[in-house]
Design a protein around this motif. Structure first.
Motif, PDB file in Angstrom:
ATOM      1  N   TYR A   1       1.003  -1.763   0.463  1.00 60.21           N
ATOM      2  CA  TYR A   1      -0.315   0.113   0.209  1.00 60.21           C
ATOM      3  C   TYR A   1       1.016   1.425   0.026  1.00 60.21           C
ATOM      4  CZ  TYR A   1      -3.748  -2.929   1.823  1.00 60.21           C
ATOM      5  OH  TYR A   1      -4.815  -4.088   1.631  1.00 60.21           O
TER       6      TYR A   1
ATOM      7  N   TYR B   1      -2.389  -4.227  -6.174  1.00 63.97           N
ATOM      8  CA  TYR B   1      -2.876  -5.143  -5.485  1.00 63.97           C
ATOM      9  C   TYR B   1      -4.929  -5.036  -6.074  1.00 63.97           C
ATOM     10  CZ  TYR B   1      -4.231  -0.777  -2.242  1.00 63.97           C
ATOM     11  OH  TYR B   1      -4.595   0.686  -2.336  1.00 63.97           O
TER      12      TYR B   1
ATOM     13  N   HIS C   1     -10.659  -2.729  -1.499  1.00 63.55           N
ATOM     14  CA  HIS C   1     -10.070  -1.608  -2.175  1.00 63.55           C
ATOM     15  C   HIS C   1      -8.754  -2.133  -2.755  1.00 63.55           C
ATOM     16  CE1 HIS C   1     -12.322   2.152  -1.155  1.00 63.55           C
ATOM     17  NE2 HIS C   1     -12.706   1.397   0.325  1.00 63.55           N
TER      18      HIS C   1
ATOM     19  N   MET D   1       2.375  11.056  -0.790  1.00 62.63           N
ATOM     20  CA  MET D   1       1.776  11.472   0.832  1.00 62.63           C
ATOM     21  C   MET D   1       1.658   9.235   1.746  1.00 62.63           C
ATOM     22  SD  MET D   1      -2.513  10.928   0.491  1.00 62.63           S
ATOM     23  CE  MET D   1      -3.098   8.981  -0.174  1.00 62.63           C
TER      24      MET D   1
ATOM     25  N   LEU E   1      -4.228  10.080   9.414  1.00 65.44           N
ATOM     26  CA  LEU E   1      -4.660   8.887   9.622  1.00 65.44           C
ATOM     27  C   LEU E   1      -4.223   7.820  10.058  1.00 65.44           C
ATOM     28  CD1 LEU E   1      -8.000   8.832   8.775  1.00 65.44           C
ATOM     29  CD2 LEU E   1      -7.110   8.484   6.722  1.00 65.44           C
TER      30      LEU E   1
ATOM     31  N   CYS F   1      -5.320   3.037   6.666  1.00 70.22           N
ATOM     32  CA  CYS F   1      -5.490   3.311   6.489  1.00 70.22           C
ATOM     33  C   CYS F   1      -6.446   1.838   5.271  1.00 70.22           C
ATOM     34  CB  CYS F   1      -4.004   3.424   4.818  1.00 70.22           C
ATOM     35  SG  CYS F   1      -4.372   5.766   4.017  1.00 70.22           S
ATOM     36  N   TYR F   2      -7.499   2.668   5.981  1.00 71.68           N
ATOM     37  CA  TYR F   2      -8.495   1.159   5.835  1.00 71.68           C
ATOM     38  C   TYR F   2      -8.615   0.238   5.243  1.00 71.68           C
ATOM     39  CZ  TYR F   2     -10.129   4.392   9.613  1.00 71.68           C
ATOM     40  OH  TYR F   2     -10.092   5.183  10.656  1.00 71.68           O
TER      41      TYR F   2
ATOM     42  N   GLY G   1      -6.738   0.141   2.681  1.00 78.14           N
ATOM     43  CA  GLY G   1      -5.958   0.020   1.348  1.00 78.14           C
ATOM     44  C   GLY G   1      -6.724   1.113   0.966  1.00 78.14           C
ATOM     45  N   ASP G   2      -7.595   1.291   1.555  1.00 80.33           N
ATOM     46  CA  ASP G   2      -8.701   2.565   0.741  1.00 80.33           C
ATOM     47  C   ASP G   2      -8.005   4.073   1.213  1.00 80.33           C
ATOM     48  OD1 ASP G   2     -10.725   4.399   0.048  1.00 80.33           O
ATOM     49  OD2 ASP G   2     -11.999   4.228   1.490  1.00 80.33           O
ATOM     50  N   ILE G   3      -7.136   3.891  -0.122  1.00 78.98           N
ATOM     51  CA  ILE G   3      -6.111   5.751  -0.022  1.00 78.98           C
ATOM     52  C   ILE G   3      -7.101   6.421  -0.255  1.00 78.98           C
ATOM     53  CG2 ILE G   3      -4.141   5.991  -1.107  1.00 78.98           C
ATOM     54  CD1 ILE G   3      -3.350   3.576  -0.103  1.00 78.98           C
TER      55      ILE G   3
ATOM     56  N   ARG H   1      -9.421   7.568   0.527  1.00 80.06           N
ATOM     57  CA  ARG H   1     -10.545   8.329   2.269  1.00 80.06           C
ATOM     58  C   ARG H   1      -9.078   9.384   2.411  1.00 80.06           C
ATOM     59  NH1 ARG H   1     -12.728   4.941   6.976  1.00 80.06           N
ATOM     60  NH2 ARG H   1     -12.930   6.290   8.389  1.00 80.06           N
ATOM     61  N   LYS H   2      -8.191   8.953   2.629  1.00 85.80           N
ATOM     62  CA  LYS H   2      -6.980   9.740   3.157  1.00 85.80           C
ATOM     63  C   LYS H   2      -6.483  10.656   2.077  1.00 85.80           C
ATOM     64  CE  LYS H   2      -2.303   9.911   4.371  1.00 85.80           C
ATOM     65  NZ  LYS H   2      -1.963  10.515   6.000  1.00 85.80           N
ATOM     66  N   LYS H   3      -6.318  10.899   0.582  1.00 85.19           N
ATOM     67  CA  LYS H   3      -6.369  11.911  -0.050  1.00 85.19           C
ATOM     68  C   LYS H   3      -7.352  13.247   0.124  1.00 85.19           C
ATOM     69  CE  LYS H   3      -6.079  10.462  -4.019  1.00 85.19           C
ATOM     70  NZ  LYS H   3      -6.001   9.648  -5.780  1.00 85.19           N
TER      71      LYS H   3
ATOM     72  N   LEU I   1      -8.975  13.722   3.256  1.00 89.22           N
ATOM     73  CA  LEU I   1      -8.936  14.168   4.196  1.00 89.22           C
ATOM     74  C   LEU I   1      -7.799  15.232   4.012  1.00 89.22           C
ATOM     75  CD1 LEU I   1      -9.733  13.489   6.796  1.00 89.22           C
ATOM     76  CD2 LEU I   1      -7.896  12.494   6.917  1.00 89.22           C
ATOM     77  N   LEU I   2      -6.474  15.168   3.086  1.00 87.40           N
ATOM     78  CA  LEU I   2      -5.630  15.774   3.097  1.00 87.40           C
ATOM     79  C   LEU I   2      -5.391  17.530   2.023  1.00 87.40           C
ATOM     80  CD1 LEU I   2      -2.241  13.993   2.183  1.00 87.40           C
ATOM     81  CD2 LEU I   2      -3.063  15.206   3.849  1.00 87.40           C
TER      82      LEU I   2
END
Lengths: 376, 604
Positions: free
Chosen positions: A256, A262, A270, A312, B556, B559-560, B562-564, B566-568, B570-571
């Motif tokens: 990740y 993945y 996801h 990031m 954060l 990262c749930y 691999g839920d990227i 969501r983080k993006k 937020l940023l």
């Protein structure tokens, strides 16, 4: 054929729990009539077969069963899914195959079976070893049961990880340190350490004004203290929330952060594949009925997105950004581009630049968002 | 009196805000056939968007109307609209000076209010015939009899047979027009005497230059005349003379005693044609100007800065454009360490300031940061020199000051009796000196106070509103500068003074305000990498202190699966907020932090 260097990780979401924890905003279901597990396994297998086509040239180097509580599913069902992965993809014999488990949901017999079907890593959701804290989180197990499960796991699995939390209701600096030390005493070689976030919509969030939460200075002290203890015990702080003994880093999660590909299967899973990030819907009954699977959300990454994500994600890792790699990928110099905003973080001890890498210190990782929002 | 004069009626409409002045003006326009009802946009006389929205008239306008009365004669009405707010008191008085009579509109649901009285007194001072008009009789809560009694008892003018109308519903408007013909005196004035004309308004037109609105009192003004403005001695050649029709100017070549109209003379800025000034002919002109002229001086000053420093040029252009039509607005460049380049602006009062701010933001699409409004202090220095200070940054050091004086206003408050206690407490708290109080009737009272203006600019209106549930009204006029114990309060962030936050305050108030503003700053300054001390100081003495703690957990953690994305997201949200920040030395502050400091709630 240039197939051999393309690698893939596979995530499988198992959305079943005995009961929803008070802080949890993951996708999970608590209805447990026997049929649903096998129906769900069937659907996941259908989805795996549909997508495997696209990854014919890939070697799968990691598999991760997350949840939910995967161990609530009968081992036979887990086995069916794992077999389907093995049949549909080129699964490397050295692949890291993890599953998440909660204390008390798995016994010695089941562990033996899990090992036999191929799992070689287990991640136990311990969270705390203080019963009043576990109660406050709405966990269904006691500290003693968690220790028992950890001890058992250590006997069965070559690699064991524990999840712990800090900043939870009722917690003190002392109770946190006790939890950490007792966990380490079991011999685990990997630790995920999360600061509790009160997510909107969770019962804990609704109750937030009535909770006795450690204040933020205490919370920060817990974080720093953990980094100190773990370092002394030979763990490296390799990612914001993850610590491991050398060589025991979670290969799957590293994908990740390294922006490697993945595929995720199951509801709410996801994927990042072929330059596209996509995610499945969260509705169980829709998923169970699906013959053809299609993502609910999908985003094709632009060049700008790629760089944004690269930075990031890379800064989450202790290895940080390799300047040469950044230059190779994006044809710009990371340091020169962001120097003006980076300088103060270097001076404040939040960021380091050594040996051609730019990376966050322990203090910097704690405020990664603020730093990213500033420099990106 | 000439035959022509006998058929002229010059009048204004005066009222408290929201009592329906502009609506009545619209009906009059409609009834006199100036505008077809279907073509009429609400409130034609207020031609600025903002006015229409707020339902108040900001700048006076005049309109020439023809009305055939029931006696069969054709009358020429000059309806002169007046600004309806305390800030524009002087402009109102000049507009009234151009008239022989005034319609005093009183809302039948509200009765007489502070500005009803203030305006009525102005009209009486100008010897006008006052014609009360009771409005909004269509509303269920209208009490016409009580309103009549109030007009008679409180203002002291007969209201026995005054028209009761609904301007909104168009009821009894004819009554008003007939009364105008019958009761408002025709103008007099000697057509053969040297020219004396009063400037009561002006506006800038990009083709004609300044269009000057005048009332001719004596003599005549013609196209081609060389005229002189008596206050400045400046001379101009008249290009055009004419009347203001509802939809534009109509040339007529000549205006004579008793008439209202306009002239143009290639005048470049409205600042040259001061309201209240007298116009006469350059040759054989009048020797004495009309009484009552005074230079309009701003009472309130504030720094206005573009939120985005790159838009300084746009702000300058915008102010320049607004000033074309607003001689009362003054500005000069100002630099603040904290806010960069901006302008020190002077306003007639708080409403004037608010209007300018809103017009800048709305018509010119600017985001502004406005510093706390300041009044003008008169400082006598030890050396004997006296300086007027409108900017806290220029306030002399305490040891240079022999005597400091602040402006004091005569305030007139009208309130339902149940709120008297709360309002008296408020005035007391704001260092007011009680003058007197009288009951207007059993339910309402009028209070007179002497109040320091700097207490009024400091959130007084909001405090008054909240203490009287919006029922009390306020009117004030400048009285004098009075010696006072003033101190300059500075704020330091991380040890550095933020000039834009400094203000002048009475010694007794310094501590409580310092504390409150420090708290506000604390609440509005986002946490940063390091602790930020906030200090409030008088000179070198720190009187209040707060600390913004260092930033903590902002990450954060997970990262749930691999839920990227969501983080993006937020940023990206976080980045947006960050963009708006201003750097003050080593501290980042949002524009909201400044505004929050200015917008203090009622004394909690």
């Amino acid at each position: 054929m240039m197939t051999s260097n393309r690698t893939l990780g596979i995530y499988v979401h198992i959305p079943f729990c005995l009961c929803k924890c008070l802080y949890c905003d993951f996708c999970s279901y608590t209805e447990q009539d026997g049929g649903v597990h096998s129906e769900y396994a069937d659907a996941v297998i259908r989805e795996i077969r549909q997508y495997a086509e696209r990854a014919r040239d890939y070697t799968v180097t990691s598999v991760y069963f997350g949840g939910g509580t995967p161990t609530l599913m009968p081992t036979t069902e887990l086995s069916r899914i794992l077999s389907a992965i093995g049949q549909s993809f080129a699964l490397s014999p050295a692949a890291e195959i993890t599953l998440e488990a909660n204390p008390k949901t798995v016994d010695a017999e089941q562990m033996t079976a899990l090992r036999q079907i191929g799992f070689n890593r287990i991640s136990i959701g311990v969270q705390s070893l203080c019963n009043s804290e576990l109660l406050a989180l709405g966990r269904l197990h006691t500290a003693e049961e968690a220790i028992e499960t950890l001890t058992l796991a250590m006997r069965h699995f070559p690699r064991v990880s524990a999840d712990l939390m800090y900043g939870i209701p009722e917690q003190t600096a002392e109770s946190f340190e006790r939890t950490l030390l007792r966990t380490l005493d079991t011999g685990v070689t990997h630790l995920s350490l999360y600061g509790l976030i009160l997510e909107e919509g969770t019962p804990l969030y609704q109750r937030r004004t009535h909770l006795t939460l450690p204040d933020e200075e205490t919370e920060y002290a817990m974080y720093l203290r953990a980094a100190e203890i773990l370092s002394a015990r030979g763990f490296s702080h390799y990612e914001i929330s993850n610590y491991a003994k050398r060589g025991k880093e979670c290969q799957h999660n590293l994908r990740y952060w390294r922006a490697q590909e993945y595929m995720g299967f199951g509801i709410a899973a996801h994927s990042y594949f072929g330059g596209v990030r996509y995610g499945n819907g969260q509705d169980l009954s829709t998923y169970l009925k699906s013959e053809i699977f299609a993502p609910k959300v999908s985003e094709t990454l632009s060049d700008a997105d790629l760089r944004f994500e690269y930075i990031m994600l890379a800064l989450r890792l202790a290895e940080g950004i390799e300047e040469l790699d950044h230059r190779r990928r994006f044809d710009t110099d990371f340091w020169q581009t962001h120097r003006a905003s980076l300088q103060k973080y270097v001076e404040g001890g939040y960021l380091k630049r050594e040996n051609g890498r730019v990376f966050l210190s322990d203090a910097g990782m704690y405020i990664e968002n603020a730093i990213l929002a500033d420099i990106l | 009196m000439t035959e022509k004069q006998k058929h002229i009626r010059n009048f204004s409409i005066i009222a408290h805000i929201d009592h329906g002045k502009s609506t009545l003006a619209d009906r009059i326009l409609e009834k006199t056939g100036a505008v077809a009802a279907r073509d009429m946009e609400e409130q034609l006389l207020d031609d600025m968007d903002l006015e229409r929205e707020r339902g108040i008239t900001i700048k006076a306008r005049a309109i020439h109307l023809n009305y055939t009365a029931s006696d069969g004669e054709l009358y020429h009405f000059n309806l002169i609209d007046t600004p309806g707010h305390v800030d524009f008191g002087y402009e109102v008085s000049r507009s009234l000076n151009a008239c022989e009579g005034a319609l005093l509109v009183v809302d039948a649901t509200q009765g007489v209010e502070a500005q009803t009285l203030a305006n009525a007194y102005l009209a009486i001072d100008n010897d006008l015939e006052i014609l009360p008009v009771i409005n909004k009789i269509d509303l269920a809560s209208a009490d016409v009899d009580r309103t009549r009694r109030e007009i008679e008892d409180v203002i002291g003018i007969p209201a026995e047979d005054c028209p009761a109308v609904s301007a909104k519903a168009g009821i009894n408007i004819e009554d008003v027009l007939e009364k105008v013909v019958r009761d408002i005196p025709a103008p007099s004035g000697d057509e053969d005497a040297p020219l004396k004309a009063l400037i009561f308004d002006s506006h800038y037109d990009s083709y004609l230059g300044v269009v000057v609105y005048i009332r001719v009192l004596d003599g005549k003004i013609h196209t081609g005349d060389r005229i002189r403005l008596m206050s400045t001695g400046a001379e101009f050649d008249v290009v055009d003379v004419g009347m203001m029709e509802p939809f534009g100017l109509r040339k007529c070549g000549e205006l004579s005693a008793g008439e209202v109209g306009y002239f143009t003379a290639s005048i470049k800025t409205v600042g040259e044609t001061r309201v209240g000034d007298t116009i006469t002919t350059a040759e054989n002109g009048a020797t004495e100007p009309l009484p009552g002229f005074r230079q309009v001086r701003p009472m309130v000053y504030a720094g206005i800065y573009p939120a985005d420093g790159a838009r300084y040029g746009d702000l300058r252009d915008a102010l320049e454009k607004l000033q074309l039509n607003d001689a009362a607005l003054i500005y000069e460049p100002e630099t603040s360490v904290a806010l960069g380049f901006g302008f020190r602006c002077g306003f007639l009062g708080l409403l004037h300031m608010e209007i300018i701010e809103e017009r800048l933001e709305r018509e010119f699409n600017l985001d502004l940061i406005t510093t706390a409004p300041s009044v003008i202090y008169r400082i006598k220095k030890r050396g004997g020199e006296t300086v007027m200070i409108d900017n806290p940054s220029n306030y002399p050091n305490p040891d240079e000051i022999e005597e400091a004086a602040e402006p004091v206003v005569k305030a007139n408050l009208i309130t339902p009796t149940e709120y008297i206690g709360g309002i008296m407490d408020l005035c007391q708290d704001r260092r007011g000196i009680f003058v007197d109080m009288k009951y207007l009737d059993t339910e309402r009272a009028e209070l007179h106070y002497l109040l320091p203006l700097n207490e009024i600019v400091y959130d007084f209106f909001d405090a008054l509103k909240s203490r009287s549930k919006g029922y009390a009204s306020l009117d004030y006029e400048f009285s004098e500068h009075r010696p006072s114990k003033l101190v300059k309060l500075d704020f330091l962030l991380n040890g550095e003074m933020v000039d834009a936050l400094s203000f002048i305050v009475h010694e007794e108030k310094a501590y409580s305000r310092a504390r409150r503003i420090a708290e506000k700053l604390k609440a509005n300054i986002p946490r940063q990498l390091f602790e930020i001390p906030i200090q409030a100081a008088i000179g070198n003495k720190v009187i209040a202190r707060e600390t913004v703690k260092a930033m903590r957990k902002d990450v954060l953690a997970k990262c749930y699966g691999g839920d990227i994305t969501r983080k993006k997201k937020l940023l990206e949200k976080q980045k947006e907020g960050k963009k708006k920040m201003r750097r003050l030395g080593s501290v980042e502050v949002s524009p909201e932090a400044f505004m929050a400091v200015l917008k203090l709630d009622d004394d909690e």
